[in-house]
Structures are given as structure tokens and as C-alpha cells.
Design an enzyme around this catalytic site. Structure first.
Site, PDB file in Angstrom:
ATOM      1  N   LEU A   1       0.816  -1.210   0.000  1.00  0.00           N
ATOM      2  CA  LEU A   1       0.000   0.000   0.000  1.00  0.00           C
ATOM      3  C   LEU A   1       0.851   1.262   0.000  1.00  0.00           C
ATOM      4  O   LEU A   1       0.428   2.297  -0.522  1.00  0.00           O
ATOM      5  CB  LEU A   1      -0.947  -0.015   1.203  1.00  0.00           C
ATOM      6  CG  LEU A   1      -2.187  -0.899   1.066  1.00  0.00           C
ATOM      7  CD1 LEU A   1      -2.982  -0.916   2.363  1.00  0.00           C
ATOM      8  CD2 LEU A   1      -3.074  -0.416  -0.073  1.00  0.00           C
TER       9      LEU A   1
ATOM     10  N   THR B   1      10.248   6.647   2.598  1.00  0.00           N
ATOM     11  CA  THR B   1      11.380   5.924   3.167  1.00  0.00           C
ATOM     12  C   THR B   1      11.390   4.496   2.649  1.00  0.00           C
ATOM     13  O   THR B   1      10.348   3.903   2.365  1.00  0.00           O
ATOM     14  CB  THR B   1      11.347   5.907   4.710  1.00  0.00           C
ATOM     15  OG1 THR B   1      10.348   4.973   5.170  1.00  0.00           O
ATOM     16  CG2 THR B   1      11.069   7.300   5.267  1.00  0.00           C
TER      17      THR B   1
ATOM     18  N   ASP C   1      15.124   2.199   8.582  1.00  0.00           N
ATOM     19  CA  ASP C   1      14.581   1.038   9.280  1.00  0.00           C
ATOM     20  C   ASP C   1      13.912   1.613  10.525  1.00  0.00           C
ATOM     21  O   ASP C   1      14.584   2.200  11.382  1.00  0.00           O
ATOM     22  CB  ASP C   1      15.703   0.070   9.655  1.00  0.00           C
ATOM     23  CG  ASP C   1      15.197  -1.185  10.357  1.00  0.00           C
ATOM     24  OD1 ASP C   1      14.122  -1.130  10.987  1.00  0.00           O
ATOM     25  OD2 ASP C   1      15.889  -2.212  10.297  1.00  0.00           O
TER      26      ASP C   1
ATOM     27  N   ASN D   1       3.275   3.353   7.345  1.00  0.00           N
ATOM     28  CA  ASN D   1       2.914   2.209   6.516  1.00  0.00           C
ATOM     29  C   ASN D   1       3.844   1.024   6.730  1.00  0.00           C
ATOM     30  O   ASN D   1       3.433  -0.127   6.565  1.00  0.00           O
ATOM     31  CB  ASN D   1       2.934   2.623   5.040  1.00  0.00           C
ATOM     32  CG  ASN D   1       2.849   1.433   4.108  1.00  0.00           C
ATOM     33  OD1 ASN D   1       1.810   0.801   3.970  1.00  0.00           O
ATOM     34  ND2 ASN D   1       3.971   1.115   3.471  1.00  0.00           N
TER      35      ASN D   1
ATOM     36  N   SER E   1      -3.182   0.104   9.879  1.00  0.00           N
ATOM     37  CA  SER E   1      -3.407  -1.009  10.790  1.00  0.00           C
ATOM     38  C   SER E   1      -3.945  -2.159   9.948  1.00  0.00           C
ATOM     39  O   SER E   1      -3.423  -2.450   8.876  1.00  0.00           O
ATOM     40  CB  SER E   1      -4.376  -0.598  11.902  1.00  0.00           C
ATOM     41  OG  SER E   1      -4.612  -1.653  12.802  1.00  0.00           O
TER      42      SER E   1
ATOM     43  N   TYR F   1       1.229 -10.729  15.779  1.00  0.00           N
ATOM     44  CA  TYR F   1       0.826  -9.721  14.794  1.00  0.00           C
ATOM     45  C   TYR F   1      -0.319  -8.899  15.359  1.00  0.00           C
ATOM     46  O   TYR F   1      -0.305  -7.663  15.302  1.00  0.00           O
ATOM     47  CB  TYR F   1       0.424 -10.408  13.492  1.00  0.00           C
ATOM     48  CG  TYR F   1       0.008  -9.447  12.413  1.00  0.00           C
ATOM     49  CD1 TYR F   1       0.914  -8.548  11.865  1.00  0.00           C
ATOM     50  CD2 TYR F   1      -1.299  -9.439  11.913  1.00  0.00           C
ATOM     51  CE1 TYR F   1       0.538  -7.662  10.861  1.00  0.00           C
ATOM     52  CE2 TYR F   1      -1.683  -8.569  10.915  1.00  0.00           C
ATOM     53  CZ  TYR F   1      -0.764  -7.677  10.394  1.00  0.00           C
ATOM     54  OH  TYR F   1      -1.143  -6.795   9.397  1.00  0.00           O
TER      55      TYR F   1
ATOM     56  N   LYS G   1      -0.761  -4.742  16.362  1.00  0.00           N
ATOM     57  CA  LYS G   1      -1.819  -3.940  15.760  1.00  0.00           C
ATOM     58  C   LYS G   1      -2.827  -3.442  16.793  1.00  0.00           C
ATOM     59  O   LYS G   1      -3.291  -2.306  16.722  1.00  0.00           O
ATOM     60  CB  LYS G   1      -2.521  -4.740  14.650  1.00  0.00           C
ATOM     61  CG  LYS G   1      -1.634  -5.022  13.452  1.00  0.00           C
ATOM     62  CD  LYS G   1      -1.061  -3.723  12.846  1.00  0.00           C
ATOM     63  CE  LYS G   1      -0.277  -3.985  11.577  1.00  0.00           C
ATOM     64  NZ  LYS G   1       0.265  -2.744  10.983  1.00  0.00           N
TER      65      LYS G   1
ATOM     66  N   THR H   1      -1.370  -7.378  -2.673  1.00  0.00           N
ATOM     67  CA  THR H   1      -0.013  -6.859  -2.615  1.00  0.00           C
ATOM     68  C   THR H   1       0.916  -8.028  -2.298  1.00  0.00           C
ATOM     69  O   THR H   1       0.483  -9.178  -2.204  1.00  0.00           O
ATOM     70  CB  THR H   1       0.126  -5.785  -1.530  1.00  0.00           C
ATOM     71  OG1 THR H   1      -0.022  -6.414  -0.240  1.00  0.00           O
ATOM     72  CG2 THR H   1      -0.933  -4.700  -1.678  1.00  0.00           C
TER      73      THR H   1
END
Length: 293
Positions: free
Chosen positions: A15, A33, A57, A84, A135, A149, A153, A184
Site C-alpha cells: 500500500l 522511506t 529502518d 505504513n 493497521s 501480529y 496492531k 499486494t
């Protein structure tokens, strides 16, 4: 939306890439970045100085501050800051290594927090702006095999929701973007998995072992998702949450209904633990103070 300037972490794929391509094509500026130098050279060649690129990073807090400061210094006003950068980590909690746990939280949770903190002095000084946090529907709903994970989030959702209330007086608004599955490379490029333990074979936690199966494409269109995110940045007031994808809406709605059904019948038992003063009534205390802890 008039010409604006966006700061986006992780613009080389997913994204982040879709957002950057759409914004540049529409005449906006992007400070992006990347972790790998050269990964957006094609965009730099096409759009010239409208694309500002730095290596970052987000687990390196000192570097986060340096890059954010440099972006504001070089570009002046930045209207939208987008967190992101992040990745998926799947596997039962017991299957994950300590290093995997530390790194996913440092990236998906702490990294996003530090980008926002680095941007806030600049956003306050310029009199406002927007923070957009990528998110997932997994910030409100859960699946077995994705506990760490979800931990990152759910954590970033709590942080950003609270932050939105803190910075509102400065004209800074916050939006949490909660996409469902998108076409993606998230599931096929950046996704990391634990080494399976036989004990979890055939259990619910094993369902995530097939997440990288390309024969089951995701329902979400990343270009359409990017367009909705860009549209949301022009909305006033900002939507606190932006759900993208019919799958995301379905999972979040079901999770919220289940949660409410669990706690709604507890109103009486919850009230039974209230402090009762000497006159026999509650003192009516409200707010963030927690008694007895």
C-alpha cells in the site's frame, strides 16, 4: 485535494507503493522511506524532485528522528504523515522465537509510535496536519496463529486512538486504516512465519500456515484502497477509523458484536464492585482514576 506533501514509510511495496504512485501521478509531493536503496529508482526517474527518498529502518529510533527532521527541513510543511512500514508474522505464540517477537513489535508497534512522536513537534509548529496509521482489521478482530501480529496492531490502535485525543487541540488529526486482504506482496514477500511444531498440527493455530498460498488471492484492490486513503485525508473532521474491504468490515463487525455480547450482561456484576461511601451511595467518581490499583 489541492497539492499536498506526504511523508510515507515503506514506499517500495504494498500500500505504501500504491499510495506513492497515486499521489505523484496526481501532482502531490511524497517524502518516502525505504529499507533498500534503489528500490524506487523508477519513480524517482519519472517524478524528479517531487519524490524525496531516505533510507530508514523504523526499528532505529535515532534514525527515525533524523529522517523525519530532515524531511520537514527539506520540504517545509508536510500535510500527512503515513505509518505504513510493517510486516506480518504468523505462527502459534509458542512456535515463535524471542527474536521474532522482539522484531515484529519493534517494527509494527514501537516503530510507528516513534515516527509519530518525531513528527508531532513539526505538526504542532505548523498548526496542524494528519497522521495516518496503517493497521488492519486484525487490530480489532483476531485469528489463531497470529497472536503477535495482533498484539502489535491492537497496541498501535490503542496508542493512536489516545493520541488523537491528545493532539486535537493543536489541529492534528489521526486516522487508523483497517484494510482487509489486499493483492499486494504482503502475504508473499514480507510475511514471516514460525517454524511449525508438530503439537500444533491440525489445530486452529495451524490455519495461518497456508497464508502464502498464491492460489487464494486476496479480495482487496490496493489501487482502490490507496484512493480511499487519499480521499480520507481531505475529510474534516478526520475519520478515526477507515475500514477498507468487505472482508475487513465483516470481521470487525462480528468481533465487536461478540465483544459487546460478552460484556453487556455484566453491568450489574461490574457495578457490584463500586466503592460505596458511608451514606450508602457511590461517590460517582469518573475518569481515568482507577481505585485499588
Amino acid at each position: 485535494m489541492s497539492q499536498s506533501t506526504w511523508f510515507i514509510t515503506g514506499v517500495n511495496s504494498g500500500l505504501g507503493r500504491a499510495l506513492t504512485e497515486r499521489l505523484l501521478a496526481d501532482g502531490h509531493r511524497v517524502a518516502g522511506t525505504v529499507r533498500r536503496p534503489g528500490s524506487v529508482d523508477d519513480l524517482a526517474a519519472r517524478y524528479g524532485d517531487r519524490l524525496w527518498v531516505a533510507r530508514l529502518d523504523v526499528t532505529d529510533t535515532a534514525r527515525v528522528r533524523e529522517v523525519v527532521d530532515s524531511a520537514f527541513a527539506d520540504l517545509g510543511r508536510i500535510d500527512v504523515v503515513v505509518n505504513n512500514a510493517g510486516y506480518g508474522l504468523f505462527g502459534a505464540a509458542e512456535e515463535l522465537t524471542d527474536e521474532q517477537i522482539d522484531h515484529v513489535l519493534a517494527t509494527n508497534l514501537t516503530g510507528s509510535i516513534q515516527v509519530a512522536r518525531a513528527a508531532l513537534p513539526h505538526l504542532r509548529a505548523q498548526g496542524g496536519g494528519r497522521i495516518v496509521q496503517l493497521s488492519t482489521y486484525g487490530g480489532q478482530a483476531t485469528h489463531p496463529g497470529a497472536s503477535l501480529y495482533h498484539a502489535g496492531k491492537w497496541g498501535i490502535e490503542g496508542f493512536m486512538e489516545s493520541l488523537a485525543k491528545e493532539v486535537a487541540p493543536f489541529g492534528i488529526e489521526v486516522t487508523l486504516v483497517e484494510p482487509g486482504g489486499a493483492r499486494t506482496e504482503f502475504r508473499f514477500g514480507s510475511l514471516r512465519s514460525a517454524t511449525p511444531m508438530p503439537a500444533y498440527d491440525g489445530t486452529p493455530a495451524a490455519m495461518t500456515r497456508g497464508a502464502g498460498d498464491r492460489s487464494r488471492p486476496s479480495i482487496g484492490d490496493p489501487a482502490k484502497m490507496a484512493a480511499r486513503i487519499i480521499e480520507s485525508a481531505a475529510q474534516t473532521p478526520a475519520p478515526l477509523r477507515l475500514v477498507l474491504g468487505s472482508d475487513a468490515h465483516r470481521f470487525i463487525t462480528a468481533a465487536l458484536r461478540e465483544r459487546l455480547a460478552e460484556i453487556a450482561p455484566q453491568a450489574e456484576s461490574a457495578g457490584s464492585t463500586d466503592w460505596i461511601d458511608e451514606t450508602g451511595g457511590s461517590d460517582g467518581a469518573d475518569g481515568p482514576t482507577v481505585r485499588g490499583r
